[in-house]
Design an enzyme around this catalytic site. Structure first.
Site, PDB file in Angstrom:
ATOM      1  N   HIS A  29      43.148  40.503  50.278  1.00  0.00           N
ATOM      2  CA  HIS A  29      41.700  40.777  50.353  1.00  0.00           C
ATOM      3  C   HIS A  29      41.067  40.999  48.822  1.00  0.00           C
ATOM      4  CE1 HIS A  29      41.369  42.258  54.455  1.00  0.00           C
ATOM      5  NE2 HIS A  29      42.759  41.952  54.585  1.00  0.00           N
TER       6      HIS A  29
ATOM      7  N   ASP B 133      35.507  41.807  42.133  1.00  0.00           N
ATOM      8  CA  ASP B 133      35.861  42.197  43.865  1.00  0.00           C
ATOM      9  C   ASP B 133      36.175  41.135  44.419  1.00  0.00           C
ATOM     10  OD1 ASP B 133      35.711  43.877  45.797  1.00  0.00           O
ATOM     11  OD2 ASP B 133      33.673  44.782  45.035  1.00  0.00           O
TER      12      ASP B 133
HETATM   13  P1  ADQ Z   1      36.886  47.708  49.469  1.00  0.00           P
HETATM   14  O1  ADQ Z   1      37.159  47.544  48.126  1.00  0.00           O
HETATM   15  O2  ADQ Z   1      37.133  48.919  49.985  1.00  0.00           O
HETATM   16  O3  ADQ Z   1      37.623  46.360  50.097  1.00  0.00           O
HETATM   17  P2  ADQ Z   1      34.300  46.653  50.530  1.00  0.00           P
HETATM   18  O4  ADQ Z   1      34.418  45.201  50.815  1.00  0.00           O
HETATM   19  O5  ADQ Z   1      32.918  46.953  49.794  1.00  0.00           O
HETATM   20  O6  ADQ Z   1      35.359  47.457  49.459  1.00  0.00           O
HETATM   21  O7  ADQ Z   1      34.398  47.387  51.653  1.00  0.00           O
HETATM   22  C1  ADQ Z   1      33.821  48.821  51.659  1.00  0.00           C
HETATM   23  C2  ADQ Z   1      33.839  49.383  53.202  1.00  0.00           C
HETATM   24  O8  ADQ Z   1      33.608  50.643  53.490  1.00  0.00           O
HETATM   25  C3  ADQ Z   1      32.270  48.853  53.808  1.00  0.00           C
HETATM   26  O9  ADQ Z   1      32.255  48.483  55.085  1.00  0.00           O
HETATM   27  C4  ADQ Z   1      31.501  50.094  53.428  1.00  0.00           C
HETATM   28  O10 ADQ Z   1      30.441  50.365  54.313  1.00  0.00           O
HETATM   29  C5  ADQ Z   1      32.532  51.171  53.755  1.00  0.00           C
HETATM   30  N1  ADQ Z   1      32.132  52.406  52.916  1.00  0.00           N
HETATM   31  C6  ADQ Z   1      32.029  52.335  51.643  1.00  0.00           C
HETATM   32  N2  ADQ Z   1      31.863  53.561  51.206  1.00  0.00           N
HETATM   33  C7  ADQ Z   1      31.555  54.345  52.224  1.00  0.00           C
HETATM   34  C8  ADQ Z   1      31.331  55.790  52.595  1.00  0.00           C
HETATM   35  N3  ADQ Z   1      31.067  56.489  51.378  1.00  0.00           N
HETATM   36  N4  ADQ Z   1      31.548  56.241  53.865  1.00  0.00           N
HETATM   37  C9  ADQ Z   1      31.677  55.350  54.639  1.00  0.00           C
HETATM   38  N5  ADQ Z   1      32.041  53.692  54.673  1.00  0.00           N
HETATM   39  C10 ADQ Z   1      31.940  53.599  53.354  1.00  0.00           C
HETATM   40  C11 ADQ Z   1      38.644  45.558  49.811  1.00  0.00           C
HETATM   41  C12 ADQ Z   1      38.348  44.664  48.634  1.00  0.00           C
HETATM   42  C13 ADQ Z   1      36.947  43.776  48.930  1.00  0.00           C
HETATM   43  C14 ADQ Z   1      37.030  43.296  50.112  1.00  0.00           C
HETATM   44  C15 ADQ Z   1      37.341  44.123  51.461  1.00  0.00           C
HETATM   45  C16 ADQ Z   1      37.577  43.116  52.649  1.00  0.00           C
HETATM   46  O11 ADQ Z   1      38.466  45.267  47.557  1.00  0.00           O
HETATM   47  O12 ADQ Z   1      36.843  42.935  47.817  1.00  0.00           O
HETATM   48  O13 ADQ Z   1      35.475  42.767  50.487  1.00  0.00           O
HETATM   49  O14 ADQ Z   1      38.692  44.832  51.100  1.00  0.00           O
HETATM   50  O15 ADQ Z   1      38.337  42.288  52.595  1.00  0.00           O
END
Ligand code: ADQ
Length: 443
Positions: A155, A353
């Site tokens: 990921h 990311d």
């Molecule tokens: P993350 O680093 O966690 O994921 P991201 O891909 O942005 O980052 O996913 C975050 C998820 O959590 C989103 O669905 C978002 O809406 C949710 N989220 C964030 N803040 C929140 C909050 N305050 N309350 C509720 N929900 C919240 C890791 C990798 C990324 C990759 C993903 C998926 O770091 O690069 O895109 O996995 O593979």
């Protein structure tokens, strides 16, 4: 049809609060589509973990969990996973630390994952292992005689060889990855990095390892529906009332140094300095729930952000205007989507990311008639697809400040055109395409 077995470090048990993070959303979608077994750590620490996993079945999904000891947690999770691999794979080498004991712990926990999982497997299972916590798992399962197909999806980014080489056991890690039948990455660039590492580790010619780029996406129509429906709800209406007619810029991230929040706050401060006509007319709402807060680097960044918030608000706020609202709270996903729809600018500026689903969610959440503009880091995997964003280098404070200005003043027709192009890209690689594509390739 064969059964799908997903393995990840943490799993989201039914009716427990969802841990914010992209991985859980993706795995759950794959599991809901096919049913099957989801195996991982329960999130609990116990002095004497049970010899067999605890299991719970809800609908078509069986959840099997094991607990960790405090020592395992310290060495495997806090140590090797989050203080060694996480910063290294994100190219943040100054935060990278290595300790031989952590590596030993990482291997031991992977062995225990394999020992607990193997007895649950059926001959026609397909196994899908997720993320950097479990790189040695295929080797450990094979050692126990498991012959079923095993796929792996990373990921987070996969670093270039010259960065990976900072890790003393890097060659072992690369060799472990070749034990999988399929290794999937977020982008073609990550996949190329892996091939360069293979060439470095196996100069005589690497073993045949199937690889692919499977960019993770979102469930576009669900987000569109969530965002539109949330506009009528109390929390979103209250937030909008609180703006008293001012424009809104939003950021939503787990509190993690890779998300570039310190740099983002500095860029915003610079923006307020240089673009004084926006003072009093724009509110930047940053939502950043704490994550991994028992790791020192995360406590340090939290402090830095609190200080930066104080500085910006102390310097620029007026009796009736606070330029930066910084919240460590968590919100239900639909509420977040409503906040995003209410915003004129989305600020997504990670230092690196794998993908970044927040950027994709921001686009889907917009009203197509009057969409907000997205400011997006060129160092997020999502930048490969979202060409309609205002692309920035997150380290370039001047560039980010100018991008905020450009986003705030972008004409409606341009915003609509960029939004339509980005929405089409989202539909092209949505969440369903991600899991069905990976599983079809695994065979
Ligand atoms: P993350 O680093 O966690 O994921 P991201 O891909 O942005 O980052 O996913 C975050 C998820 O959590 C989103 O669905 C978002 O809406 C949710 N989220 C964030 N803040 C929140 C909050 N305050 N309350 C509720 N929900 C919240 C890791 C990798 C990324 C990759 C993903 C998926 O770091 O690069 O895109 O996995 O593979």
């Amino acid at each position: 049809m064969s059964r799908l077995v997903c393995v990840s470090n943490r799993i989201t048990l039914p009716r427990r609060a969802v841990v914010p993070g992209g991985l859980a959303v993706g795995v759950l979608a794959a599991m809901q589509n096919t049913g099957g077994l989801w195996f991982g750590w329960s999130g609990e620490l116990e002095a004497h973990p049970a010899a067999t996993p605890e299991s719970l079945t809800r609908g078509a999904i069986t959840y099997a969990t094991m607990s960790l000891t405090q020592t395992e947690y310290d060495r495997y999770y806090r140590g090797f996973c989050n203080t060694t691999l996480w910063p290294l794979f994100h190219y943040l080498t100054d935060r990278f630390r290595y300790d031989h004991e952590w590596h030993v712990g990482y291997r031991a926990v992977n062995r225990r994952f394999a020992e607990q999982l193997a007895p649950l497997l059926r001959p026609d299972d397909r196994i899908w292992v997720h993320d950097y916590h479990l790189i040695p798992l295929a080797r450990e399962l094979r050692a126990l005689g498991v012959t079923q197909p095993i796929g792996f999806f990373l990921h987070i980014p996969f670093p270039h060889l010259e960065v990976l080489r900072l890790l003393p056991p890097y060659a072992e890690l690369v060799r472990d990855l070749t034990q999988f039948d399929l290794v999937g990455f977020q982008t073609a660039a990550d996949e190329q990095s892996f091939h360069a590492c293979l060439a470095g580790v196996f100069p005589e010619g690497p073993p045949r390892t199937r690889t692919g780029a499977f960019p993770i996406g979102i469930d576009v129509d669900t987000i569109i529906g969530e965002a539109a429906a949330a506009m009528g709800t109390e929390p979103v209406k209250r937030m909008i009332t609180g703006l008293i007619g001012r424009r809104l810029m939003i950021g939503v991230d787990r509190l993690d140094y890779s998300k570039g929040l310190v740099e983002r706050f500095s860029a915003y401060q610079r923006f307020l300095e240089r673009h004084s006509r926006h003072r009093g007319r724009l509110i930047y709402l940053q939502i950043a729930p704490l994550s991994r807060d028992d790791i020192q680097a995360y406590a340090t960044i939290r402090e830095a952000l609190e200080q930066a918030t104080g500085r910006t608000n102390g310097r620029f706020a007026d009796t009736d205007w606070t330029p930066l609202r910084y919240l460590n709270r968590n919100f239900p996903h639909p509420t977040l989507m409503g906040f995003m729809r209410a915003a004129q600018v989305g600020l997504v500026t990670p230092l690196r990311d794998g993908m970044n689903l927040v950027a994709k969610e921001f686009v889907a959440a917009q009203d197509p008639e009057d969409p907000g503009a997205l400011v997006l880091s060129s160092l997020a995997g999502a930048a490969c697809e979202l060409e309609g964003a205002v692309i920035v280098n997150p380290y370039d404070l001047r560039g980010v400040s100018q991008a905020i200005e450009a986003a705030l003043t972008m004409p409606l027709a341009e915003r609509q055109a960029r939004h339509a192009a980005m929405l089409a890209a989202l539909r092209n690689h949505d969440l369903r395409a991600w899991h069905t594509g990976f599983l079809a390739a695994l065979g």
